[in-house]
Design an enzyme around this catalytic site. Structure first.
Site, mmCIF file in Angstrom:
data_model
loop_
_atom_site.group_PDB
_atom_site.id
_atom_site.type_symbol
_atom_site.label_atom_id
_atom_site.label_comp_id
_atom_site.label_asym_id
_atom_site.label_seq_id
_atom_site.Cartn_x
_atom_site.Cartn_y
_atom_site.Cartn_z
ATOM 1 N N ARG A 1 0.821 -1.217 0.000
ATOM 2 C CA ARG A 1 0.000 0.000 0.000
ATOM 3 C C ARG A 1 0.854 1.265 0.000
ATOM 4 N NH1 ARG A 1 -2.877 1.911 -2.694
ATOM 5 N NH2 ARG A 1 -3.831 -0.155 -2.706
ATOM 6 N N LYS B 1 2.601 24.981 -3.520
ATOM 7 C CA LYS B 1 1.320 24.420 -3.074
ATOM 8 C C LYS B 1 1.398 22.897 -3.138
ATOM 9 C CE LYS B 1 -1.216 28.516 -4.575
ATOM 10 N NZ LYS B 1 -2.200 29.084 -5.523
ATOM 11 N N ASP C 1 0.379 38.259 -12.278
ATOM 12 C CA ASP C 1 -0.638 37.517 -11.539
ATOM 13 C C ASP C 1 -2.049 37.821 -12.036
ATOM 14 O OD1 ASP C 1 -1.401 35.734 -9.414
ATOM 15 O OD2 ASP C 1 -2.109 37.488 -8.309
ATOM 16 N N LYS D 1 5.589 39.238 -2.927
ATOM 17 C CA LYS D 1 4.173 39.118 -3.286
ATOM 18 C C LYS D 1 3.442 40.419 -2.943
ATOM 19 C CE LYS D 1 2.493 35.279 -3.842
ATOM 20 N NZ LYS D 1 2.055 34.565 -5.058
#
Length: 283
Positions: free
Chosen positions: A104, A139, A223, A171
């Site tokens: 798994r 992200k 942006d 930013k």
């Protein structure tokens, strides 16, 4: 896709070990220990249930090795290579109990990372014939950034910074808190090392003009601009700085954005929204 040099196993082992410890709990694989007789040997295959681009196979190999160093892991499709539904990606032979215990975790890593590589390849395909490169963002899944960004490379994309310490990325909130574009660029000129690249975010053409006038940046992040504004930004920039388009970069829009002449298109969805690819382990 272009082959990417693998990370050393030493770097990736802690991620795989933590996942195995989480899955084994406090008492190990209770089902396998209960129903599989010791000494039972089998051959198993990791099989693709759908087409895609391979990634995470190195982590799958590490998972099987950590559970049982005597398992044989034979890779059939390397990371970065395309495959079709039904293809065998790897073959594992040895103790059946060991294979089942590692299954798994190995498939979780491989399926997740194949999904990112496959989605990246789809975005890269939309940029053909242009200068634009597809890049990821920060992200990412906490703790898995290094392997998710590696999957982007396997899909033919490029990496943005790995951490806050890699580069200066100014930013909109930095600009607001510092009092404007001129003050932040002045601070960069006064304090930043000459070895550090500087990127600044703008969302209007007048802001881009201000950045070009003051200097101090290497890259401008455009942006949430529409394609017409992006084309105007490319013309205004005239090749002086690297331009990165960002915000609302859906797959259906990539070709149109790439055609504007930007250098990079950053897509957060490569790592935060890619679907896990369907892989199975068959005895």
């Amino acid at each position: 896709m272009t082959a990417q040099p693998p990370f050393p196993d030493l770097i990736l082992e802690p991620l795989v070990r933590a996942a195995l410890v989480e899955d084994l709990g406090t008492y190990g694989d209770l089902t396998t220990r209960t129903v599989i007789p010791a000494g039972t040997h089998y051959a198993a295959r990791i099989v693709a249930r759908e087409a895609g681009v391979a990634s995470g196979m190195q982590l799958a190999r590490i998972a099987f090795r950590l559970v049982d160093p005597d398992l044989s892991f034979r890779l059939q499709v390397p990371d970065g290579a395309a495959f079709q539904s039904g293809d065998v990606l790897a073959e594992i032979t040895g103790e059946a109990a060991s294979i089942l215990t590692a299954e798994r975790v190995a498939l979780n890593f491989a399926g997740r990372l194949c999904g990112i590589a496959t989605q990246t390849a789809a975005h890269v395909a939309e940029t053909r014939g242009t200068r634009a490169r597809i890049t990821c963002t920060r992200k990412t899944t906490p703790g898995l950034r290094i392997v998710e960004k590696q999957a982007v490379l396997h899909g033919g994309g490029f990496n943005h910074r790995f951490s806050l310490s890699d580069a200066i990325l100014i930013k909109d909130n930095h600009i607001a808190a510092a009092g404007g574009i001129a003050p932040v660029l002045a601070a960069v000129k006064a304090r930043a090392s000459h070895m550090v690249r500087v990127e600044i975010e703008v969302d209007r053409l007048d802001q881009l003009a201000e950045v070009l006038a003051h200097g101090g940046a290497d890259v401008v992040l455009l942006d949430n601009m529409d394609s017409e504004t992006l084309r105007a930004a490319v013309a205004m920039n005239a090749g002086r700085l690297v331009l990165e388009a960002s915000g609302n970069m859906r797959l259906a829009r990539i070709a149109e954005v790439a055609a504007t002449g930007v250098d990079y298109i950053s897509v957060g969805g490569l790592t935060h929204s890619s679907r896990t690819l369907d892989l199975g382990l068959d005895f």
